[in-house]
Design a protein around this motif. Structure first.
Motif, short mmCIF file in Angstrom:
data_model
loop_
_atom_site.label_atom_id
_atom_site.label_comp_id
_atom_site.label_asym_id
_atom_site.label_seq_id
_atom_site.Cartn_x
_atom_site.Cartn_y
_atom_site.Cartn_z
N ALA A 126 0.91 -1.24 0.02
CA ALA A 126 -0.02 -0.11 0.07
C ALA A 126 0.88 1.29 -0.15
O ALA A 126 0.60 2.22 -0.64
N TRP A 127 1.80 1.23 0.90
CA TRP A 127 2.97 2.34 0.81
C TRP A 127 3.65 2.66 -0.71
O TRP A 127 3.62 3.68 -1.25
N ARG A 128 4.11 1.60 -1.25
CA ARG A 128 4.57 1.52 -2.63
C ARG A 128 3.32 2.21 -3.68
O ARG A 128 3.45 3.01 -4.40
N ALA A 129 2.10 1.55 -3.41
CA ALA A 129 1.20 1.95 -4.46
C ALA A 129 0.68 3.35 -4.26
O ALA A 129 0.32 4.13 -5.27
N GLY A 130 0.80 4.13 -3.18
CA GLY A 130 0.41 5.58 -2.96
C GLY A 130 1.32 6.44 -3.06
O GLY A 130 1.21 7.58 -3.16
N TYR A 131 2.90 5.80 -3.21
CA TYR A 131 3.81 6.81 -3.22
C TYR A 131 4.06 7.45 -4.78
O TYR A 131 3.98 6.69 -5.61
N PHE A 132 4.40 8.62 -4.62
CA PHE A 132 4.87 9.11 -6.01
C PHE A 132 5.64 10.53 -5.53
O PHE A 132 5.84 11.08 -4.46
N PRO A 133 6.85 10.90 -6.41
CA PRO A 133 7.59 11.90 -6.12
C PRO A 133 6.91 13.28 -5.89
O PRO A 133 5.91 13.63 -6.39
N ALA A 134 7.49 13.98 -4.90
CA ALA A 134 6.90 15.10 -4.44
C ALA A 134 5.62 15.06 -3.81
O ALA A 134 4.81 16.21 -3.89
N ARG A 135 5.19 14.20 -3.12
CA ARG A 135 3.99 14.22 -2.33
C ARG A 135 3.89 14.85 -1.17
O ARG A 135 2.53 15.30 -0.90
N CYS A 136 5.15 15.36 -0.57
CA CYS A 136 4.79 16.24 0.42
C CYS A 136 6.11 17.05 0.61
O CYS A 136 7.27 16.58 0.85
N VAL A 137 6.15 18.32 -0.14
CA VAL A 137 7.36 18.76 -0.29
C VAL A 137 7.21 20.51 0.08
O VAL A 137 6.10 20.78 0.56
N TYR A 138 8.39 20.95 0.31
CA TYR A 138 8.28 22.24 0.70
C TYR A 138 9.55 23.15 -0.09
O TYR A 138 10.27 22.74 -0.91
N ARG A 139 9.21 24.65 -0.12
CA ARG A 139 10.34 25.52 -0.87
C ARG A 139 10.59 26.49 -0.19
O ARG A 139 9.41 27.09 0.66
N HIS A 140 11.56 27.44 -0.49
CA HIS A 140 11.84 28.58 0.26
C HIS A 140 11.46 29.63 -0.53
O HIS A 140 11.87 29.64 -1.82
N GLY A 141 10.97 30.71 -0.18
CA GLY A 141 11.00 31.97 -0.81
C GLY A 141 11.60 32.95 0.06
O GLY A 141 12.15 32.80 1.02
N PRO A 142 11.44 34.23 -0.34
CA PRO A 142 12.01 35.47 0.33
C PRO A 142 11.21 35.61 1.51
O PRO A 142 10.01 36.15 1.66
N GLY A 143 11.65 35.07 2.80
CA GLY A 143 10.67 35.41 3.91
C GLY A 143 9.53 34.31 4.37
O GLY A 143 8.92 34.54 5.08
N PHE A 144 9.54 33.11 3.46
CA PHE A 144 8.58 32.39 3.72
C PHE A 144 8.85 30.88 3.37
O PHE A 144 9.75 30.45 2.50
#
Length: 219
Positions: A126-144
């Motif tokens: 089930a873990w493998r079936a539900g996995y895909f790249p960038a499923r929970c990601v973050y990025r930095h912006g200027p001050g956030f």
């Protein structure tokens, strides 16, 4: 956002690495990078592996997922998994779970394990079936910081811009002692399921992708 991180968790962990994902290719001369001991923080360790040509990494010891039973080695391995996942490396690893936490989805954005000791046989599938790249990601912006989270169904977007939250996240990247994280930060990030706790430390769950799979997001 401050760049200084909390001290890296210990102890060092040993991994095996190869230059290719394909098992047949990994058997060719020059593909194996051998057994490597990683003793730095998770992010620079993952970067060095990637720059050395590693595209497939094996963790030789099971990784405990449960907060009540995980030791420092498992906490360290989970940090490394987060960073390797963000860099797009395949990871061969075995999870261990005693309290059902493997099924709650909070770690489902990490590269899936080959099996989960202590869980039903279908749990790893089930873990493998539900996995895909960038499923929970973050990025930095200027001050956030912006988090994009699809672990639990529809896309959830979180924007973090308060200075003391940004300072706390900087430490959480490598794990902060639980008592050093402000109560309001801990409560809000825990409610959003963006942090986990192991061996008295809180750590940041979202990955930071270095190669965006669906076009530029300004990472």
């Amino acid at each position: 956002m401050p760049s200084q991180l909390a001290e890296p968790p210990s102890p060092a962990i040993t991994v095996e690495a190869w230059r290719d994902h394909d098992p047949a290719a990994r058997a060719l001369p020059g593909m194996a990078l051998g057994r490597l001991e990683l003793a730095d923080a998770a992010r620079p360790d993952a970067e060095r592996l990637y720059r050395a040509g590693a595209r497939h990494v094996r963790l030789p010891h099971p990784v405990d997922l449960c907060a009540a039973t995980a030791g420092p080695e498992s906490a360290r391995a989970l940090l490394l998994l987060r960073e390797l996942t963000g860099r797009g490396l395949a990871v061969d690893w075995v999870a261990r779970c005693a309290d059902g936490c493997a099924a709650d989805g909070a770690l489902g954005h990490l590269y899936p394990p080959s099996r989960i000791e202590g869980a039903p046989p279908q749990a790893a599938g089930a873990w493998r079936a539900g996995y895909f790249p960038a499923r929970c990601v973050y990025r930095h912006g200027p001050g956030f910081i912006e988090v994009r989270d699809r672990r639990f169904g529809p896309l959830d977007l979180f924007t973090i811009d308060e200075p003391h939250f940004l300072t706390a996240v900087a430490g959480l990247l490598e794990g902060s002692p639980t008592g050093t994280v402000p109560d309001d930060v801990r409560a809000e990030l825990a409610d959003a399921r963006l942090i986990a706790e192991h061996v008295g430390r809180l750590w940041w769950l979202p990955t930071r992708p270095y190669r965006w799979p669906l076009g530029s997001l300004g990472l």
